[in-house]
Design a protein around this motif. Structure first.
Motif, PDB file in Angstrom:
ATOM      1  N   ASP A  82       0.824  -1.212   0.000  1.00 52.47           N
ATOM      2  CA  ASP A  82       0.000   0.000   0.000  1.00 52.47           C
ATOM      3  C   ASP A  82       0.856   1.259   0.000  1.00 52.47           C
ATOM      4  OD1 ASP A  82      -2.384  -1.340  -0.103  1.00 52.47           O
ATOM      5  OD2 ASP A  82      -2.713  -1.331   2.072  1.00 52.47           O
ATOM      6  N   ILE A  83       2.001   1.206   0.673  1.00 53.13           N
ATOM      7  CA  ILE A  83       2.908   2.361   0.706  1.00 53.13           C
ATOM      8  C   ILE A  83       3.485   2.612  -0.680  1.00 53.13           C
ATOM      9  CG2 ILE A  83       5.068   3.267   1.658  1.00 53.13           C
ATOM     10  CD1 ILE A  83       4.442   1.658   4.206  1.00 53.13           C
ATOM     11  N   PHE A  84       3.988   1.550  -1.323  1.00 55.11           N
ATOM     12  CA  PHE A  84       4.532   1.710  -2.670  1.00 55.11           C
ATOM     13  C   PHE A  84       3.441   2.115  -3.660  1.00 55.11           C
ATOM     14  CE2 PHE A  84       8.111  -1.206  -1.312  1.00 55.11           C
ATOM     15  CZ  PHE A  84       9.083  -0.224  -1.389  1.00 55.11           C
ATOM     16  N   ALA A  85       2.239   1.585  -3.473  1.00 52.30           N
ATOM     17  CA  ALA A  85       1.148   1.898  -4.397  1.00 52.30           C
ATOM     18  C   ALA A  85       0.798   3.381  -4.375  1.00 52.30           C
ATOM     19  CB  ALA A  85      -0.085   1.066  -4.053  1.00 52.30           C
ATOM     20  N   HIS A  86       0.985   4.030  -3.232  1.00 53.00           N
ATOM     21  CA  HIS A  86       0.629   5.443  -3.118  1.00 53.00           C
ATOM     22  C   HIS A  86       1.773   6.385  -3.486  1.00 53.00           C
ATOM     23  CE1 HIS A  86      -2.857   3.864  -0.890  1.00 53.00           C
ATOM     24  NE2 HIS A  86      -3.429   5.005  -1.237  1.00 53.00           N
ATOM     25  N   LEU A  87       2.952   5.837  -3.756  1.00 50.44           N
ATOM     26  CA  LEU A  87       4.048   6.676  -4.216  1.00 50.44           C
ATOM     27  C   LEU A  87       3.787   7.145  -5.642  1.00 50.44           C
ATOM     28  CD1 LEU A  87       7.337   4.885  -3.078  1.00 50.44           C
ATOM     29  CD2 LEU A  87       6.348   6.963  -2.129  1.00 50.44           C
ATOM     30  N   ASP A  88       4.166   8.379  -5.932  1.00 52.33           N
ATOM     31  CA  ASP A  88       4.088   8.868  -7.314  1.00 52.33           C
ATOM     32  C   ASP A  88       4.916   7.952  -8.214  1.00 52.33           C
ATOM     33  OD1 ASP A  88       3.430  11.296  -9.155  1.00 52.33           O
ATOM     34  OD2 ASP A  88       5.561  10.909  -9.463  1.00 52.33           O
ATOM     35  N   MET A  89       4.459   7.726  -9.417  1.00 56.76           N
ATOM     36  CA  MET A  89       5.133   6.792 -10.311  1.00 56.76           C
ATOM     37  C   MET A  89       6.470   7.331 -10.817  1.00 56.76           C
ATOM     38  SD  MET A  89       5.098   3.877 -11.847  1.00 56.76           S
ATOM     39  CE  MET A  89       5.284   2.935 -13.364  1.00 56.76           C
ATOM     40  N   SER A  90       6.473   8.546 -11.346  1.00 53.73           N
ATOM     41  CA  SER A  90       7.611   8.990 -12.141  1.00 53.73           C
ATOM     42  C   SER A  90       8.482  10.052 -11.487  1.00 53.73           C
ATOM     43  CB  SER A  90       7.131   9.510 -13.498  1.00 53.73           C
ATOM     44  OG  SER A  90       6.183  10.540 -13.323  1.00 53.73           O
ATOM     45  N   ASN A  91       8.208  10.388 -10.221  1.00 54.19           N
ATOM     46  CA  ASN A  91       9.070  11.364  -9.556  1.00 54.19           C
ATOM     47  C   ASN A  91      10.458  10.759  -9.355  1.00 54.19           C
ATOM     48  OD1 ASN A  91      10.405  12.835  -7.233  1.00 54.19           O
ATOM     49  ND2 ASN A  91       8.565  14.075  -7.479  1.00 54.19           N
ATOM     50  N   LYS A  92      11.474  11.401  -9.916  1.00 52.96           N
ATOM     51  CA  LYS A  92      12.816  10.817  -9.941  1.00 52.96           C
ATOM     52  C   LYS A  92      13.566  10.972  -8.623  1.00 52.96           C
ATOM     53  CE  LYS A  92      13.230  11.296 -14.935  1.00 52.96           C
ATOM     54  NZ  LYS A  92      13.954  11.907 -16.078  1.00 52.96           N
ATOM     55  N   LYS A  93      12.980  11.699  -7.659  1.00 54.26           N
ATOM     56  CA  LYS A  93      13.630  11.866  -6.358  1.00 54.26           C
ATOM     57  C   LYS A  93      13.044  10.954  -5.303  1.00 54.26           C
ATOM     58  CE  LYS A  93      15.376  16.581  -6.882  1.00 54.26           C
ATOM     59  NZ  LYS A  93      15.396  17.949  -6.303  1.00 54.26           N
ATOM     60  N   TYR A  94      11.712  10.776  -5.322  1.00 55.32           N
ATOM     61  CA  TYR A  94      11.100   9.959  -4.270  1.00 55.32           C
ATOM     62  C   TYR A  94       9.921   9.111  -4.778  1.00 55.32           C
ATOM     63  CZ  TYR A  94       8.255  14.237  -4.149  1.00 55.32           C
ATOM     64  OH  TYR A  94       7.493  15.319  -4.504  1.00 55.32           O
ATOM     65  N   GLY A  95       9.772   8.964  -6.071  1.00 54.77           N
ATOM     66  CA  GLY A  95       8.709   8.127  -6.616  1.00 54.77           C
ATOM     67  C   GLY A  95       9.163   6.680  -6.817  1.00 54.77           C
ATOM     68  N   LYS A  96       8.263   5.875  -7.342  1.00 51.42           N
ATOM     69  CA  LYS A  96       8.603   4.472  -7.624  1.00 51.42           C
ATOM     70  C   LYS A  96       9.800   4.378  -8.571  1.00 51.42           C
ATOM     71  CE  LYS A  96       4.129   3.255  -8.394  1.00 51.42           C
ATOM     72  NZ  LYS A  96       3.216   3.828  -7.388  1.00 51.42           N
ATOM     73  N   ILE A  97       9.836   5.267  -9.548  1.00 50.31           N
ATOM     74  CA  ILE A  97      10.920   5.206 -10.528  1.00 50.31           C
ATOM     75  C   ILE A  97      12.265   5.521  -9.865  1.00 50.31           C
ATOM     76  CG2 ILE A  97      11.001   7.600 -11.364  1.00 50.31           C
ATOM     77  CD1 ILE A  97      10.800   4.468 -13.587  1.00 50.31           C
ATOM     78  N   ALA A  98      12.261   6.301  -8.780  1.00 54.76           N
ATOM     79  CA  ALA A  98      13.497   6.599  -8.058  1.00 54.76           C
ATOM     80  C   ALA A  98      14.046   5.339  -7.399  1.00 54.76           C
ATOM     81  CB  ALA A  98      13.253   7.683  -7.006  1.00 54.76           C
ATOM     82  N   PHE A  99      13.162   4.547  -6.781  1.00 55.58           N
ATOM     83  CA  PHE A  99      13.580   3.274  -6.200  1.00 55.58           C
ATOM     84  C   PHE A  99      14.100   2.330  -7.284  1.00 55.58           C
ATOM     85  CE2 PHE A  99      10.993   4.707  -2.656  1.00 55.58           C
ATOM     86  CZ  PHE A  99      11.601   4.134  -1.550  1.00 55.58           C
ATOM     87  N   ILE A 100      13.340   2.237  -8.369  1.00 55.50           N
ATOM     88  CA  ILE A 100      13.696   1.312  -9.451  1.00 55.50           C
ATOM     89  C   ILE A 100      15.036   1.681 -10.067  1.00 55.50           C
ATOM     90  CG2 ILE A 100      13.018   0.555 -11.770  1.00 55.50           C
ATOM     91  CD1 ILE A 100      10.071   0.895 -10.794  1.00 55.50           C
ATOM     92  N   SER A 101      15.286   2.980 -10.198  1.00 55.18           N
ATOM     93  CA  SER A 101      16.547   3.452 -10.766  1.00 55.18           C
ATOM     94  C   SER A 101      17.717   3.159  -9.824  1.00 55.18           C
ATOM     95  CB  SER A 101      16.459   4.956 -11.054  1.00 55.18           C
ATOM     96  OG  SER A 101      17.682   5.438 -11.565  1.00 55.18           O
ATOM     97  N   ALA A 102      17.546   3.476  -8.548  1.00 55.19           N
ATOM     98  CA  ALA A 102      18.617   3.267  -7.575  1.00 55.19           C
ATOM     99  C   ALA A 102      18.972   1.787  -7.440  1.00 55.19           C
ATOM    100  CB  ALA A 102      18.204   3.833  -6.222  1.00 55.19           C
TER     101      ALA A 102
END
Length: 238
Positions: A72-92
């Motif tokens: 639920d926490i990940f689901a509510h994260l913005d998708m494409s925000n490169k600092k704190y969104g899901k894509i930031a986790f995926i990139s790191a």
């Protein structure tokens, strides 16, 4: 979207990572859902594709950390925000390639442009890309086309930037399936890795009690030693 499992066994891919039926089964989707997206109108293709990727990426992060209570926490994260969104986790964590992450970000831009105005239900990808400047067409094509090389019809061969202008739905759908396949592979890898770690820990615990010696405890927190932390007025917990 947590990967569908049977007991401790993940649903097997049947004909490689591009088998849509296997992807649908693994992600718990109705039959022909992914296959049918290419027949949707342009607005629905963008909205549904983005929603599918958002859910799949949230699940991928949960599988990676092995903590499904975080969904639920990940689901509510913005998708494409490169600092704190899901894509930031995926990139790191390097869970998807740079090209796949760029596709997701560009798809998010399209989705955000369409979702807040009901009049956009008649949105046309062909018109949108055709009316863009040549520079933007090149940028869109580079970001959105991950693997489609050409489309041959009875009258012409469509390739390069013309693929995005004349067959935008095919371009986006093809890239979507590649991303879903990559996410599936990461899910499988994470699940298997977590199983191995869990089994190893069980063996260690059953062999003998785990003792933590004083010399095993790190003397630094980040770049500061316990001594400096204490000197600065921050004391470690007893």
């Amino acid at each position: 979207m947590i990967l569908n499992v049977r007991g401790n066994t993940c649903v097997a891919m049947k004909q490689g990572t591009d088998d849509l039926a296997a992807l649908e089964e693994a992600f718990g989707l109705p039959q022909k859902f992914i296959d049918g997206l290419i027949n949707e109108d342009d607005w629905s293709l963008i909205i549904k594709s983005h929603a599918l990727l958002e859910s799949a990426c949230s699940g991928m992060l949960c599988h990676y950390f092995g903590k499904y209570e975080l969904i639920d926490i990940f689901a509510h994260l913005d998708m494409s925000n490169k600092k704190y969104g899901k894509i930031a986790f995926i990139s790191a964590l390097k869970l998807l390639s740079k090209a796949e992450r760029r596709f997701i970000s560009e798809l998010s831009e399209l989705r955000n442009m369409l979702v807040h105005n009901a009049s956009n239900v008649t949105f046309s990808l062909e018109n949108y890309f055709s009316n863009a400047t040549k520079e933007k067409q090149e940028r869109y094509h580079s970001a959105l086309n991950l693997r489609l090389k050409k489309i041959s019809t009875k009258t012409e061969v469509i390739e390069g930037v013309n693929l995005l202008i004349k067959e935008p739905k095919s371009v986006i759908w093809s890239s979507l399936t590649q991303c879903l396949s990559s996410i599936y592979i990461q899910d499988i890898f994470s699940i298997k890795r977590n199983e191995l770690i869990s089994d190893a820990l069980k063996k260690i615990k059953s062999a003998r009690p785990i003792e933590i010696k004083k010399e095993d405890i790190p003397l630094t927190v980040g770049s500061k030693s316990f001594a400096s932390l204490t000197r600065d007025g921050i004391k470690p917990a007893p």
